[in-house]
Design an enzyme around this catalytic site. Sequence first.
Site, PDB file in Angstrom:
ATOM      1  N   ASP A  79     -10.315  38.482 -45.812  1.00 12.77           N
ATOM      2  CA  ASP A  79      -8.712  38.721 -44.482  1.00 12.77           C
ATOM      3  C   ASP A  79      -8.025  39.732 -44.334  1.00 12.77           C
ATOM      4  O   ASP A  79      -7.873  39.991 -46.050  1.00 12.77           O
ATOM      5  CB  ASP A  79      -8.688  37.187 -44.606  1.00 12.77           C
ATOM      6  CG  ASP A  79      -8.165  37.385 -43.181  1.00 12.77           C
ATOM      7  OD1 ASP A  79      -8.206  38.371 -42.002  1.00 12.77           O
ATOM      8  OD2 ASP A  79      -8.454  35.831 -42.748  1.00 12.77           O
ATOM      9  N   LYS A  80      -7.123  39.895 -44.162  1.00  7.06           N
ATOM     10  CA  LYS A  80      -5.770  40.125 -44.033  1.00  7.06           C
ATOM     11  C   LYS A  80      -5.338  39.598 -42.876  1.00  7.06           C
ATOM     12  O   LYS A  80      -4.762  38.991 -42.109  1.00  7.06           O
ATOM     13  CB  LYS A  80      -6.397  41.496 -43.421  1.00  7.06           C
ATOM     14  CG  LYS A  80      -4.691  42.193 -43.005  1.00  7.06           C
ATOM     15  CD  LYS A  80      -5.002  42.425 -41.402  1.00  7.06           C
ATOM     16  CE  LYS A  80      -3.908  43.446 -40.847  1.00  7.06           C
ATOM     17  NZ  LYS A  80      -3.494  43.298 -39.839  1.00  7.06           N
ATOM     18  N   HIS A  81      -4.050  39.752 -43.517  1.00  6.47           N
ATOM     19  CA  HIS A  81      -2.480  38.857 -42.465  1.00  6.47           C
ATOM     20  C   HIS A  81      -1.268  40.155 -42.263  1.00  6.47           C
ATOM     21  O   HIS A  81      -1.171  40.692 -43.328  1.00  6.47           O
ATOM     22  CB  HIS A  81      -2.185  37.623 -43.273  1.00  6.47           C
ATOM     23  CG  HIS A  81      -1.184  37.694 -41.847  1.00  6.47           C
ATOM     24  ND1 HIS A  81      -1.344  36.339 -41.535  1.00  6.47           N
ATOM     25  CD2 HIS A  81       0.600  37.120 -42.046  1.00  6.47           C
ATOM     26  CE1 HIS A  81      -0.032  36.287 -40.432  1.00  6.47           C
ATOM     27  NE2 HIS A  81       0.688  36.761 -41.273  1.00  6.47           N
ATOM     28  N   SER A  82      -0.807  40.294 -41.262  1.00  9.56           N
ATOM     29  CA  SER A  82       0.565  41.049 -41.142  1.00  9.56           C
ATOM     30  C   SER A  82       1.063  40.466 -40.669  1.00  9.56           C
ATOM     31  O   SER A  82       1.602  39.470 -39.342  1.00  9.56           O
ATOM     32  CB  SER A  82       0.080  42.069 -40.068  1.00  9.56           C
ATOM     33  OG  SER A  82       1.562  42.857 -39.395  1.00  9.56           O
ATOM     34  N   THR A 119      -3.326  39.843 -32.204  1.00  5.01           N
ATOM     35  CA  THR A 119      -4.556  40.187 -32.204  1.00  5.01           C
ATOM     36  C   THR A 119      -5.038  39.465 -31.432  1.00  5.01           C
ATOM     37  O   THR A 119      -6.057  40.461 -29.798  1.00  5.01           O
ATOM     38  CB  THR A 119      -4.875  39.970 -33.430  1.00  5.01           C
ATOM     39  OG1 THR A 119      -4.298  40.326 -34.554  1.00  5.01           O
ATOM     40  CG2 THR A 119      -6.144  40.715 -33.470  1.00  5.01           C
ATOM     41  N   ARG A 167      10.961  23.948 -36.399  1.00  2.00           N
ATOM     42  CA  ARG A 167      11.686  25.069 -37.162  1.00  2.00           C
ATOM     43  C   ARG A 167      11.916  26.145 -36.242  1.00  2.00           C
ATOM     44  O   ARG A 167      13.657  26.866 -36.170  1.00  2.00           O
ATOM     45  CB  ARG A 167      10.994  26.053 -38.375  1.00  2.00           C
ATOM     46  CG  ARG A 167      10.073  25.195 -39.107  1.00  2.00           C
ATOM     47  CD  ARG A 167       9.226  26.311 -40.196  1.00  2.00           C
ATOM     48  NE  ARG A 167       9.423  27.386 -40.135  1.00  2.00           N
ATOM     49  CZ  ARG A 167       8.818  28.427 -40.177  1.00  2.00           C
ATOM     50  NH1 ARG A 167       7.707  28.298 -40.319  1.00  2.00           N
ATOM     51  NH2 ARG A 167       9.453  29.791 -40.842  1.00  2.00           N
ATOM     52  N   SER A 182       4.033  28.896 -44.002  1.00  2.00           N
ATOM     53  CA  SER A 182       3.205  28.863 -42.782  1.00  2.00           C
ATOM     54  C   SER A 182       2.194  29.455 -43.057  1.00  2.00           C
ATOM     55  O   SER A 182       1.198  29.487 -42.240  1.00  2.00           O
ATOM     56  CB  SER A 182       4.730  29.225 -41.984  1.00  2.00           C
ATOM     57  OG  SER A 182       3.928  29.431 -40.547  1.00  2.00           O
ATOM     58  N   LYS A 186      -2.720  28.945 -42.717  1.00  2.00           N
ATOM     59  CA  LYS A 186      -3.551  28.802 -42.488  1.00  2.00           C
ATOM     60  C   LYS A 186      -4.359  29.564 -42.353  1.00  2.00           C
ATOM     61  O   LYS A 186      -5.323  29.788 -42.587  1.00  2.00           O
ATOM     62  CB  LYS A 186      -2.570  29.524 -41.223  1.00  2.00           C
ATOM     63  CG  LYS A 186      -1.704  29.008 -39.912  1.00  2.00           C
ATOM     64  CD  LYS A 186      -1.363  29.286 -38.769  1.00  2.00           C
ATOM     65  CE  LYS A 186      -0.585  30.288 -39.051  1.00  2.00           C
ATOM     66  NZ  LYS A 186       1.005  30.025 -39.290  1.00  2.00           N
ATOM     67  N   LYS A 187      -4.375  30.865 -43.929  1.00  2.00           N
ATOM     68  CA  LYS A 187      -4.699  32.167 -44.260  1.00  2.00           C
ATOM     69  C   LYS A 187      -5.944  31.095 -45.055  1.00  2.00           C
ATOM     70  O   LYS A 187      -7.145  31.704 -45.180  1.00  2.00           O
ATOM     71  CB  LYS A 187      -4.282  32.891 -44.906  1.00  2.00           C
ATOM     72  CG  LYS A 187      -3.713  33.961 -43.606  1.00  2.00           C
ATOM     73  CD  LYS A 187      -5.101  34.522 -42.803  1.00  2.00           C
ATOM     74  CE  LYS A 187      -4.756  35.840 -41.999  1.00  2.00           C
ATOM     75  NZ  LYS A 187      -5.889  36.075 -40.649  1.00  2.00           N
TER      76      LYS A 187
END
Length: 434
Positions: A79-82, A119, A167, A182, A186-187
Amino acid sequence: MDARAIIAKLRHRQVPDAAELRWFAQGLADGTVTDAQAGAFAMAVCMGDLGEAGRGALTLAMRDSGDVLRWTLDGPVIDKHSTGGIGDCVSLLLAPALAACGGCVPMISGRGLGHTGGTLDKLEAIAGVSTGFSQERLTEIVSQVGCAIVGATARIAPADKRLYAIRDVTATVESLDLITASILSKKLAASPDALVLDVKVGSGAFMKTRQEASALAAALVTAANAAGCKSSAIVSDMNQPLAPALGNALEVAEIMKILTGQREGPLVQLAAALGGVLLARSGLVDDVQAGADRVVAAIRDGRAAERFGKMIAAQGGPLAFVEHWQRFLPEPNVIREIAAREDGYIAEMDGEALGLAVVALGGGRQVESDVVDPAVGLSGLLRLGERVTRGQPLAVIHAAREDAAQRAEAAVRKAIRIGAWPEAVPDLIHERIG
């Protein structure tokens, strides 16, 4: 345990232990912790420093506040996160390319908020596409296609959902500890074998300085690796849009031009960099360069396009999307060019201002409940250092109404400065961590 005691501990610059943080995260998820206590907790963390151990413990506590997904797939789950930027539609390109290279990519993504796009909003610009599935259906799609891009269910890291909302209204968003927990809660709830984190820096990013971005990248990698997920981060530039278009349908169109061999550029370069790291970390290739080469090959030879088409069909979209993609994307009511008023070079761009111009057109959200118009945005954007002559289009506005287009033109003109050759055109990739 007692929320007040945990908050008092933080106020005295002491780090709660893992058991206390687990209790507090569960209290966020089930309502045992009040909004006032959650706000005090966030402020106490923001004003202090949890350190690596405390940051990791909070991440796992928030992950475990809800469901943690388990997979029965034939390949490594990657997986990838930005961290968010403008014109950042890399996920739509990277997920099918990774699937074509042997990865299993159940990509859980988000929606746009603030000046950055989401996305899920981009994918849902395609007629019929759905992004909400059970884990059983998600597993089926990934087993058949190799990739899927979906939203998180309410049971994924519910502690984070609650704390993030608090927050946002208590001026505690900008905390390295809270940002790390945070993102990763989730990831990591999706249980990837390998994860790459794309940390943006520049005028169009949330992190405006290289020092901030590098610190966040290092914190993310350290916490994810400590949780047992093979992780790396890339710090990439966001001083200008990544794609030459901003807006949901317009960014999908850019991806389709790449997948069908009509265009390359920074999107391919960044997808290769991120994908190369993931393929190497998951053991599908021997090194990062070999992985990058495989990603580019999958894009150029049509295998990524084939996977993308299958993913769209599996998620409810048109069966022939890749072949006839223009038919299935919405069109705006108004299209107008913004002509340059002088000769020169694109010397500077305010990425955040460009993103907010698209939001004002209706292409993003100012609050979470806003309805997005997928057809609006900007296209034909030039890049830093490009030569421009008077009368040449700086960008093309896609709007629902003429008055909105006029306001967008004024905003774009303020965001793009024409002048002498810029002192430095930043590299797309600044550094890799891990």
